[in-house]
Scaffold this active site. Structure first.
Site, PDB file in Angstrom:
ATOM      1  N   GLU A 194      -0.880  -8.509   5.746  1.00 38.89           N
ATOM      2  CA  GLU A 194      -0.524  -8.768   7.152  1.00 38.89           C
ATOM      3  C   GLU A 194      -1.734  -8.833   8.068  1.00 38.89           C
ATOM      4  OE1 GLU A 194      -0.270  -5.909   5.618  1.00 38.89           O
ATOM      5  OE2 GLU A 194      -0.898  -4.313   6.985  1.00 38.89           O
ATOM      6  N   HIS A 198      -3.118  -5.223   1.882  1.00 37.10           N
ATOM      7  CA  HIS A 198      -2.452  -5.464   3.178  1.00 37.10           C
ATOM      8  C   HIS A 198      -2.530  -6.948   3.549  1.00 37.10           C
ATOM      9  CE1 HIS A 198      -2.101  -1.271   4.796  1.00 37.10           C
ATOM     10  NE2 HIS A 198      -3.013  -1.054   3.865  1.00 37.10           N
ATOM     11  N   CYS A 255       0.833  -1.216   0.000  1.00 38.76           N
ATOM     12  CA  CYS A 255       0.000   0.000   0.000  1.00 38.76           C
ATOM     13  C   CYS A 255       0.867   1.265   0.000  1.00 38.76           C
ATOM     14  CB  CYS A 255      -0.985  -0.064   1.159  1.00 38.76           C
ATOM     15  SG  CYS A 255      -2.411   0.991   0.868  1.00 38.76           S
TER      16      CYS A 255
END
Ligand code: GLN
EC number: 4.3.3.6
Length: 200
Positions: A182, A180, A81
């Site tokens: 994660e 994202h 991002c």
């Protein structure tokens, strides 16, 4: 093989989640806030956040030039991002004084998905990631509007108003995603990056 040491730039963003995903992918993760820490790592993750703020903080923490130098030597990097934005060679809709790292030959547009789909999730097929689609979480994400000749497109948005937009790319040892990985607990994107670090 010993675990590579991979830094997570710790100026903003999901630092803890990236460290956890690195550990579960067989790497040793450390936070990076100082030039001396940059010297200890085999690769670097640049998390999401706000790219113009992160660009400013890179200057405040005296990291901009040492980071550019390590990237120029070929240190692998993965940007998610805002991290993708910082790695790009050209950024649309940014602030005139924002600085960037210029090591991925792409043009990105910040906040590209517009207000309607500002933040959303979708399942993405990603090249070189086996085991079914990746759940991708987009948060005021950029998309890639131009890819250079040496850049591989790894994923595009499958359907909806942004269908076909490029959201994951790789150029040599630099990886970037608009989304994202994660936040989902699926570490396959991190594993892909850890493999790139091992091979480099
Ligand atoms: N919109 C942010 C920017 O332009 C990126 C958002 C994110 O990293 N989740 O910097």
């Amino acid at each position: 093989m010993t675990a590579p040491t991979i830094g997570v730039l710790a100026l903003q963003g999901d630092v803890r989640e990236h460290l956890a995903a690195l550990e579960s992918s067989g790497a040793h993760g450390i936070t990076v806030r100082r030039p001396a820490e940059l010297a200890q790592i085999d690769g670097l993750i640049i998390p999401g956040g706000e790219s113009t703020t992160m660009s400013n903080l890179l200057g405040v923490f005296d990291l901009l030039d040492p980071l550019r130098a390590r990237l120029a030597e070929g240190m692998p990097a993965y940007g998610s991002c805002a991290g993708m934005i910082l790695l790009a060679s050209e950024i649309l809709d940014t602030k005139p004084d924002a600085r960037h790292l210029d090591c991925l030959d792409i043009t990105v547009r910040r906040n590209a998905f517009g207000r309607q789909v500002d933040s959303f999730e979708t399942d993405l097929d990603v090249i070189d990631i086996d085991g079914g689609p990746v759940r991708a979480v987009f948060i005021r994400a950029p998309w890639v509007e131009r890819v250079g000749d040496r850049v591989e497109v790894l994923a595009t948005v499958p359907h909806g108003p942004a269908a076909g937009r490029v959201v994951a790319v790789r150029q040599n040892s630099v990886l970037a995603t608009s989304f994202h990985p994660e936040v989902t607990g699926d570490d396959r994107v991190h594993r892909l990056f850890v493999d790139m670090v091992r091979r480099s």
